[in-house]
Design an enzyme around this catalytic site. Structure first.
Site, PDB file in Angstrom:
ATOM      1  N   HIS A 128       0.739  -1.251   0.012  1.00  0.00           N
ATOM      2  CA  HIS A 128       0.095  -0.064   0.118  1.00  0.00           C
ATOM      3  C   HIS A 128       0.809   1.276  -0.003  1.00  0.00           C
ATOM      4  O   HIS A 128       0.518   2.193  -0.126  1.00  0.00           O
ATOM      5  CB  HIS A 128      -0.855   0.035   1.184  1.00  0.00           C
ATOM      6  CG  HIS A 128      -0.441   0.223   2.417  1.00  0.00           C
ATOM      7  ND1 HIS A 128      -0.149  -0.759   3.437  1.00  0.00           N
ATOM      8  CD2 HIS A 128      -0.133   1.406   3.118  1.00  0.00           C
ATOM      9  CE1 HIS A 128       0.524  -0.217   4.634  1.00  0.00           C
ATOM     10  NE2 HIS A 128       0.483   1.195   4.203  1.00  0.00           N
ATOM     11  N   ASP A 158       0.069  -7.738   1.456  1.00  0.00           N
ATOM     12  CA  ASP A 158       0.457  -6.215   1.539  1.00  0.00           C
ATOM     13  C   ASP A 158       2.106  -5.981   1.610  1.00  0.00           C
ATOM     14  O   ASP A 158       2.595  -5.359   2.395  1.00  0.00           O
ATOM     15  CB  ASP A 158      -0.178  -5.696   2.998  1.00  0.00           C
ATOM     16  CG  ASP A 158      -0.161  -4.166   2.726  1.00  0.00           C
ATOM     17  OD1 ASP A 158       0.127  -3.825   1.553  1.00  0.00           O
ATOM     18  OD2 ASP A 158      -0.248  -3.500   3.756  1.00  0.00           O
ATOM     19  N   GLY A 230       3.396   6.880   7.786  1.00  0.00           N
ATOM     20  CA  GLY A 230       4.852   7.044   7.340  1.00  0.00           C
ATOM     21  C   GLY A 230       5.719   5.866   7.843  1.00  0.00           C
ATOM     22  O   GLY A 230       6.853   5.557   7.113  1.00  0.00           O
ATOM     23  N   SER A 232       4.800   2.748   7.858  1.00  0.00           N
ATOM     24  CA  SER A 232       4.342   1.635   6.788  1.00  0.00           C
ATOM     25  C   SER A 232       5.613   1.468   5.977  1.00  0.00           C
ATOM     26  O   SER A 232       6.325   2.094   5.201  1.00  0.00           O
ATOM     27  CB  SER A 232       3.176   1.963   6.098  1.00  0.00           C
ATOM     28  OG  SER A 232       1.949   1.938   6.782  1.00  0.00           O
TER      29      SER A 232
END
Length: 388
Positions: A128, A158, A230, A232
């Protein structure tokens, strides 16, 4: 003679006055004569370098090891904003002609983090973080920047793998996420809110978290180390500076960290990353069935008692299950002689197998136990990446 008497009288008066003052002070201010203890503190000795490096007093040594391999990821994509749909209406165009405004385009920026996994320049991050990006740029800890190319993505876990062509890149060391225990100290490194590389600390709050609705395949590490937008794609490390997870999501009512963050364990991320690098996509096993948990009411209606398993609700035509003779209504109770606790555990087991693997499936059909052999197929790639 008279002077001597005067001095004697003065001395006696002063002595009497002092005695009287002493008596008054003793009566009205007795605390003035109480002894007061001296103030002392228990101070720990200065920590030795060995204590610091062992993580007893500081985690700076672990950060020194891992931080150079954590990068900031900046993405840009062109977003086209279409004109009002009314301009497409034939009746509207009849009166106003072809004076509809042209679609507007704008540049949208976003940020995240990533982890350099080897000296070839491969970077592991979240899908993502880079989803839909037209341009991706990474900034290294030492100040260098470079454009990054997408090697492959896996929306179902993901995860995504990027590649930069830079020499002498630092790489992180992989730890053992399977050995994590609740209460272990962990550190999260990333780029929250774009302020720059930041380290937060916490503990492992739980392991094996699933059914959160974040991705198809879930086996998250839960931590109270502060994770914010941020972060992630950044690193979750242990006190030895080893990578144990990829920071992925937070549970928050306000949009900020509230002590519930989730990271993909490195054991899962490593397998997906290896397949993406070697094959361009993750290779997962596929049975070709639609299954659901065997609830108490369903078990009662099928007369199964307290048997656990996964109920086959549908079969994919020409899929591996159909070719093996599985039917809707069958209850899968064991695979390769291992019990099935529910639909999610079955899906995870099947997905972990390589396509072409022969699997023994034990089922209940109309009260009778049967064992069938199924040749596992390859799980189809999702048509659309999951929006986040």
């Amino acid at each position: 003679m008279q002077l001597r008497k005067l001095l004697s009288f003065a001395t006696e008066a002063i002595t009497a006055g002092l005695a009287f003052a002493f008596v008054l002070l003793l009566l009205f201010k007795p605390e003035a004569f109480e002894s007061r203890p001296s103030v002392e503190f228990i101070e720990a000795p200065s920590p030795t370098r060995q204590a610091i490096e062992s993580g007893l007093a500081s985690y700076a040594h672990a950060v020194d090891i891992a931080a150079p391999a954590v990068v900031n990821v900046y993405t840009r994509k062109v977003v086209t904003q279409r004109a009002n749909p009314l301009f497409e209406d034939p009746l509207f165009r009849r009166f106003f002609g072809d004076r509809a405004p042209a679609p507007q385009q704008r540049l949208e920026n976003s940020l995240g983090s990533g982890v350099i996994v080897n000296d070839q320049g491969f970077i592991l991050t979240n899908n993502h973080v880079i989803q839909g990006a037209d341009e991706i740029e990474v900034a290294l800890h030492d100040g260098r920047t470079a454009a990054a190319a997408i090697v492959g993505t896996d929306p179902e876990s993901d995860l995504a793998v990027l590649k930069v062509n830079i020499s002498n890149v630092p790489a992180i060391t992989f730890g053992q996420s399977e050995a994590l225990r609740v209460g272990d100290v962990v550190l999260a490194i990333g780029n929250p809110f774009g302020v720059g590389q930041t380290v937060t600390s916490g503990i492992v709050s739980a392991t094996g978290r699933s059914q959160l609705g974040l991705s198809t395949f879930e086996n998250f590490i839960q931590t109270d180390a502060a994770i914010n937008p941020g972060n992630s794609g950044g690193a979750l490390i242990n006190t030895a500076g080893q990578l144990i997870g990829i920071n992925t999501a937070i549970f928050s009512r306000s949009g900020g960290s509230q002590g519930i963050g989730f990271a993909i364990p490195v054991s899962l991320a490593k397998g997906v990353m290896k397949q993406i690098i070697e094959h361009g996509r993750p290779l997962r096993g596929w049975l070709g069935v639609e299954v659901q948990d065997l609830s108490d009411s369903l078990a009662e209606s099928f007369g199964l008692g307290d048997i656990q398993g996964a109920l086959i609700a549908g079969i994919q035509p020409d899929g591996p299950a159909a070719e093996a003779g599985l039917q809707p209504g069958d209850v899968i109770v064991r695979v390769n002689n291992e019990p099935v606790s529910g639909s999610r555990s079955l899906m995870n087991v099947i997905a972990s197998l390589a396509p072409g693997t022969v699997l023994e499936v034990e089922i209940l059909r109309q009260g009778q136990t049967q064992t069938l052999e199924v040749v596992i197929g390859e799980r189809p790639q999702p048509l659309l990446e999951q929006a986040r």
